[in-house]
Design a protein around this motif. Structure first.
Motif, PDB file in Angstrom:
ATOM      1  N   VAL A 184       0.881  -1.165   0.000  1.00 40.18           N
ATOM      2  CA  VAL A 184       0.000   0.000   0.000  1.00 40.18           C
ATOM      3  C   VAL A 184       0.918   1.213   0.000  1.00 40.18           C
ATOM      4  O   VAL A 184       1.781   1.359   0.871  1.00 40.18           O
ATOM      5  CB  VAL A 184      -0.925   0.019   1.233  1.00 40.18           C
TER       6      VAL A 184
ATOM      7  N   ASN B  26       0.861   5.407  -0.391  1.00 42.40           N
ATOM      8  CA  ASN B  26      -0.001   6.599  -0.375  1.00 42.40           C
ATOM      9  C   ASN B  26      -1.480   6.213  -0.422  1.00 42.40           C
ATOM     10  O   ASN B  26      -2.253   6.751  -1.209  1.00 42.40           O
ATOM     11  CB  ASN B  26       0.332   7.551  -1.520  1.00 42.40           C
ATOM     12  N   ASN B  27      -1.859   5.258   0.407  1.00 48.48           N
ATOM     13  CA  ASN B  27      -3.244   4.802   0.555  1.00 48.48           C
ATOM     14  C   ASN B  27      -3.838   4.181  -0.709  1.00 48.48           C
ATOM     15  O   ASN B  27      -5.044   4.190  -0.895  1.00 48.48           O
ATOM     16  CB  ASN B  27      -4.150   5.945   1.039  1.00 48.48           C
ATOM     17  N   GLN B  28      -3.000   3.672  -1.593  1.00 45.90           N
ATOM     18  CA  GLN B  28      -3.532   2.976  -2.763  1.00 45.90           C
ATOM     19  C   GLN B  28      -2.779   1.658  -2.950  1.00 45.90           C
ATOM     20  O   GLN B  28      -1.612   1.541  -2.584  1.00 45.90           O
ATOM     21  CB  GLN B  28      -3.446   3.850  -4.018  1.00 45.90           C
ATOM     22  N   LYS B  29      -3.495   0.678  -3.507  1.00 45.92           N
ATOM     23  CA  LYS B  29      -2.862  -0.609  -3.786  1.00 45.92           C
ATOM     24  C   LYS B  29      -1.800  -0.390  -4.851  1.00 45.92           C
ATOM     25  O   LYS B  29      -2.050   0.249  -5.874  1.00 45.92           O
ATOM     26  CB  LYS B  29      -3.893  -1.608  -4.301  1.00 45.92           C
TER      27      LYS B  29
END
Length: 194
Positions: free
Chosen positions: A157, A159-162
């Protein structure tokens, strides 16, 4: 008892009550002052602790950034939604010869020759199911030169993204040496057979 005596007694009681009230207020004022001093000390200690922890976090992040940037292999991070490259280390910049700005405008697909795109698209679909996949590919640098690589990837993960973290090892030299060894072995084998 006269009115005057009664009046003086009332005044005396009022004076004593007022003195007692002033004493109580003075005590409460001292308690409040002491509480404010303790609160001020706690706030100061808390600010010192927050500053200390913030500095520790910044130092830790700086160390991690050094480890990331100075890693001997190129590292590429791309999101798993659009496969856009979202982070690269300095080694990747040197290896691929793109500027950071150019790199961050690319998708992971842009680093592959067209003959690998079908295989790559299938791979990108399957990596969500399997983590820690190692795969051999051909990559292309900014000059259009192709080189053979092994990519070791794992899901993260970022910056808060997969995202996917890919560590790239150039195996062009190894493959060339292996091909030469195989060719020499074949020549020796032919020589022995003849």
């Amino acid at each position: 008892m006269t009115d005057k005596d009664q009046y003086e007694r009332i005044i005396e009681r009022e004076r004593l009550a007022r003195k007692e009230a002033e004493r109580i207020m003075e005590d409460k004022s001292r308690e409040l002052y002491a509480a404010n001093q303790r609160l001020s000390l706690l706030n100061t200690n808390l600010e010192i602790e927050v500053s200390k922890r913030t500095l520790e976090i910044q130092e830790s992040e700086a160390q991690l950034n050094v480890l990331f940037d100075e890693h001997p292999f190129p590292i590429i991070v791309y999101d798993l939604l659009e496969f856009k490259i979202i982070a690269i280390n300095k080694t990747a910049l040197v290896k691929y010869k793109f500027s950071r700005t150019e790199f961050l405008k690319k998708r992971i697909i842009d680093l592959h020759p067209t003959h690998e795109l079908k295989k790559l698209k299938d791979h990108l679909i399957s990596i969500e199911k399997y983590d820690g996949v190692t795969q051999e590919w051909t990559h292309i640098n900014a000059d259009g030169n192709a080189f053979d690589v092994i990519v070791k990837g794992s899901s993260i993960v970022y910056n808060n993204q997969k995202a996917r973290l890919a560590v790239v090892e150039d195996i062009t030299k190894k493959k060339k040496e292996e091909k030469e060894r195989n060719e020499q072995n074949r020549k020796y084998q032919d020589l022995i057979e003849s």
